[in-house]
Structure formats: C-alpha cells, structure tokens
Design an enzyme around this catalytic site. Structure first.
Site, mmCIF file in Angstrom:
data_model
loop_
_atom_site.group_PDB
_atom_site.id
_atom_site.type_symbol
_atom_site.label_atom_id
_atom_site.label_comp_id
_atom_site.label_asym_id
_atom_site.label_seq_id
_atom_site.Cartn_x
_atom_site.Cartn_y
_atom_site.Cartn_z
ATOM 1 N N ASP A 63 0.866 -1.176 0.000
ATOM 2 C CA ASP A 63 0.000 0.000 0.000
ATOM 3 C C ASP A 63 0.902 1.224 0.000
ATOM 4 O OD1 ASP A 63 -2.819 1.047 0.369
ATOM 5 O OD2 ASP A 63 -1.796 2.028 2.045
ATOM 6 N N ASP A 80 -0.246 8.755 -11.596
ATOM 7 C CA ASP A 80 -0.145 7.649 -12.557
ATOM 8 C C ASP A 80 1.302 7.210 -12.742
ATOM 9 O OD1 ASP A 80 -2.877 7.754 -12.855
ATOM 10 O OD2 ASP A 80 -2.834 8.608 -14.887
ATOM 11 N N ASP A 106 -4.139 2.462 -4.919
ATOM 12 C CA ASP A 106 -2.695 2.381 -4.679
ATOM 13 C C ASP A 106 -2.329 1.093 -3.943
ATOM 14 O OD1 ASP A 106 -3.864 3.090 -2.262
ATOM 15 O OD2 ASP A 106 -2.237 4.416 -1.664
#
Length: 182
Positions: A63, A80, A106
């Site tokens: 994460d 991105d 994410d």
C-alpha cells in the site's frame, strides 16, 4: 465456388470472429490498463493455483503511503507515474518466480512461488521507497508492505494469506511509514 457453401460458412466465420473478440476483451479485463499488471480477478485465479501448488509461497500486499497527497499536490498524471513505477518495481522484484497485481487504487499484491530465488523483502521495500521523477519534480514515495508465508497458514487458502498479509501491513503502518512487518 458454391454459394450454398459460402452461405453455410458465413455464420461460422462470424461466430469465430466474435469469439476471438470476446477472448481479447476478457484478457484485457484481467490486466490493469494503466500498469499492465493483473487485476484482482486475473491475479486471484492464478494466485490461488500457485499457493496450492507451492509449499514455500509468499503472499505480499503493498500500500503506497500518502498517495493521495501526490495526486492532490502534483496532479493525477504524477500519481499515474508513481503507480506505473511501483508496478514495474514490484514486477521486477518478483521476477520469474512470481506474479504481481494492482488490486485497485494504490494497493498492489504479489505471490512469489520461490522466495529463496528473489531478493529479500527489505530489497523490495527499499526499491518501492525510491523517489519517482515526474515533470521535473522528484516525488517522494514510500510503501507499507505486509506478507504471509504459506507455511504460516493452517490451510493454504489465498483468502487467509491475504488477510494475514493485510494485518501485517497495517501493523507496519502503525509503526510508522516505510515499514515492513516480519
């Protein structure tokens, strides 16, 4: 050529083309369009098979820390770039002994079938924590990593492995950013 033969063959040709297009769409649905990694659905099927087959398998959850701040400060294109770089770093770390996925947002996952043939988890964390360059800016990146060895599970199920890796990841987050729980 006989027109009856052509007329009889056209529906078969149409179905073959249609079937090919459906297969291509299904395959692309199992890949994240941004990162090229497997999606949750595509990865889960393969990961379940690999976990059942490889006694030494390792399941990993990643994460990104403070990812929202990157998007809010530098824009979604910067976010991105961070996501695609993270995907590449995770895939590179897995090498030929595992597969990586972007679960959404994410969050990433991986399963490594032969952890002895990949670099240590600290190497993964160091790689994921490297800054990313975007549009002349150096973006700080850090990730929390949780993992579960198949041998730590009473029954080798992917659901249990992901739950254990998730708990480890959030325990690592509780100890501060840039942590990997052992």
């Amino acid at each position: 050529m006989d027109t009856q033969l052509i007329a009889a063959g056209l529906p078969s040709l149409g179905w073959a083309v249609h079937g090919g297009l459906l297969l291509r769409r299904l395959a692309s649905a199992r890949r994240d369009p941004l990162t090229g990694l497997h999606t949750r659905a595509g990865w889960t099927t393969r990961a379940e098979h690999l976990l059942a087959k490889h006694p030494g398998a390792l399941v990993i959850l990643v994460d990104l820390d403070d990812f929202k701040a990157i998007n809010d400060t530098h824009g979604h294109a910067a976010g991105d770039t961070v996501l695609t770089t993270t995907a590449r770093r995770l895939s590179t770390w897995c090498g030929h002994h595992g597969i990586a996925a972007r679960l959404g947002g994410d969050e990433f996952a991986a399963i490594v079938t032969s952890p002895d043939h990949t670099a240590d988890l600290h190497v993964l964390r160091e790689s994921l924590d490297q800054p990313v360059e975007h549009a002349g800016h150096t973006l700080p990146v850090s990730a929390s990593v949780g993992f579960c060895h198949r041998t730590d599970l009473p029954v080798p199920s992917l659901t249990d492995a992901l739950s254990a890796a998730d708990a480890a990841m959030y325990t690592a987050k509780g100890h501060g950013r840039r942590n990997t729980l052992h």
